[in-house]
Design a protein around this motif. Structure first.
Motif: not given
Length: 355
Positions: A204-213
């Motif tokens: 199970q994954a959790s966290g932060e993702l950033e795409i194009d700012g």
């Protein structure tokens, strides 16, 4: 497989500027008599088998995650590290080392797909894998344990960064590893080509993702594949279609279709119950049929599939979240998240090579 990958994309980088060989995707069908063969009956040992297997020509550490943010928007993340031995001799220190490392990272949304790659020479610390504590890395892309107990995969951190995207995810699981195929011996052809292959499909994954700012807080299921081999394809096999699926009912499915220049594909898979018990699926128990294609980077790609496993009452259609999930890298291929509809809901990942 990668083959996911979960078999995957060996780079025989001694010929870096040359066209891809016709003898098995990306050279994976080349003869490898000098390397250690893959044979049935191996007894796996952990945590040692999370690490490097010298004597084998190719191996990879491969993670995918199907993620959602608070608004219900879907995303996919991929992280892969490949180790390729240029010869079968013991690996030397420093710049004489005959290992090439390759990293792939990607993010996908319904509107965007970004992919990046990194290369490194072994022996100089730029890339590698250690088992105590477990960590796999290339530059600042890392997959490493945060666990304090006996299982280093119980609590992991996964990171990658590119000018167009980044992610930092925590992956946790208390479930057992799954040995694919015959107790980890995963056959790829009727002629006996094979890999050693195990998975952790229960992350199970959790966290932060950033795409194009734009940043997103995300969570969802993730899947680890580990494989190593010396010749996982025959010269007649041109590529594969590989699925890893998380069903909403709690089961998981891995399957792949190894395509040939002539003749029927080699088809097999694994059904994994919610407790982690695995059952091998043979070709006669699986129906896998492409339904719709899309033109992607000049290639006709089957991005919608019918998958049936009658013995498990599974009859689903898989649809790509983003049909344009083309990995425009040195060795190009298609890889991205898919969503399920039909007898079971769920999601997963699809990888298609050699098209």
């Amino acid at each position: 497989m990668k083959i996911k990958v979960g078999l995957m994309l060996l780079v025989l980088l001694s010929g870096c500027g040359e066209p891809l060989p016709e003898k098995g995707f990306a050279g994976l069908g080349d003869q490898a008599a000098a390397f250690t063969p893959v044979v049935p009956g191996r007894v796996f040992s952990f945590p040692a088998d999370h690490g490097i297997h010298e004597g084998f020509r190719i191996e990879w550490w491969y993670v995918t995650a199907n993620l959602k943010d608070a608004q219900g928007r879907d995303f996919g993340v991929q992280w892969t590290l490949f180790r390729s031995a240029l010869n079968a001799a013991p690996q030397a220190n420093g710049w004489r080392n005959q290992t090439i490392w390759l990293g792939h990272a990607a993010v996908t949304s319904a509107a965007v797909h970004h992919a990046a790659e990194r290369y490194a020479r072994g022996g100089v610390g730029q890339a590698g894998v250690q088992t105590t504590p477990f960590e796999a890395w290339i530059d600042d892309w890392r997959f490493g344990t945060q666990a304090s107990g006996a299982d280093p995969l119980a609590d992991m951190q996964l990171t990658a960064r590119d000018p167009r995207f980044s992610y930092a995810l925590r992956l946790t699981s208390a479930r057992p590893l799954v040995l694919q195929g015959d107790q980890g011996f995963s056959q790829k052809s009727e002629q006996g080509q094979a890999s050693y292959y195990y998975s952790q499909p229960f992350f199970q994954a959790s966290g932060e993702l950033e795409i194009d700012g734009q940043r997103y807080q995300v969570n969802g299921p993730a899947w680890l594949d580990r494989e190593w081999s010396s010749q996982p394809l025959t010269a007649n096999q041109t590529g594969w279609d590989w699925f890893s699926l998380h069903l909403n009912s709690g089961e998981h499915v891995m399957l792949y279709r190894m395509r040939h220049k002539d003749g029927a594909p080699y088809l097999t898979g694994t059904w994994i119950d919610p407790q982690g018990r695995a059952q091998t699926l043979h070709a006669g128990e699986i129906s896998l049929v492409p339904l719709d294609t899309a033109k992607v980077a000049g290639h006709s790609m089957p991005v919608r599939w019918s998958l049936k496993i009658p013995g498990k009452q599974l009859d689903v259609t898989t649809q790509a979240l983003n049909p344009n999930a083309w990995m425009n890298l040195r060795i190009p291929y298609w890889e991205g998240p898919v969503q399920l509809s039909g007898s079971h809901g769920g999601n997963g990942y699809l990888e298609m090579t050699g098209y």
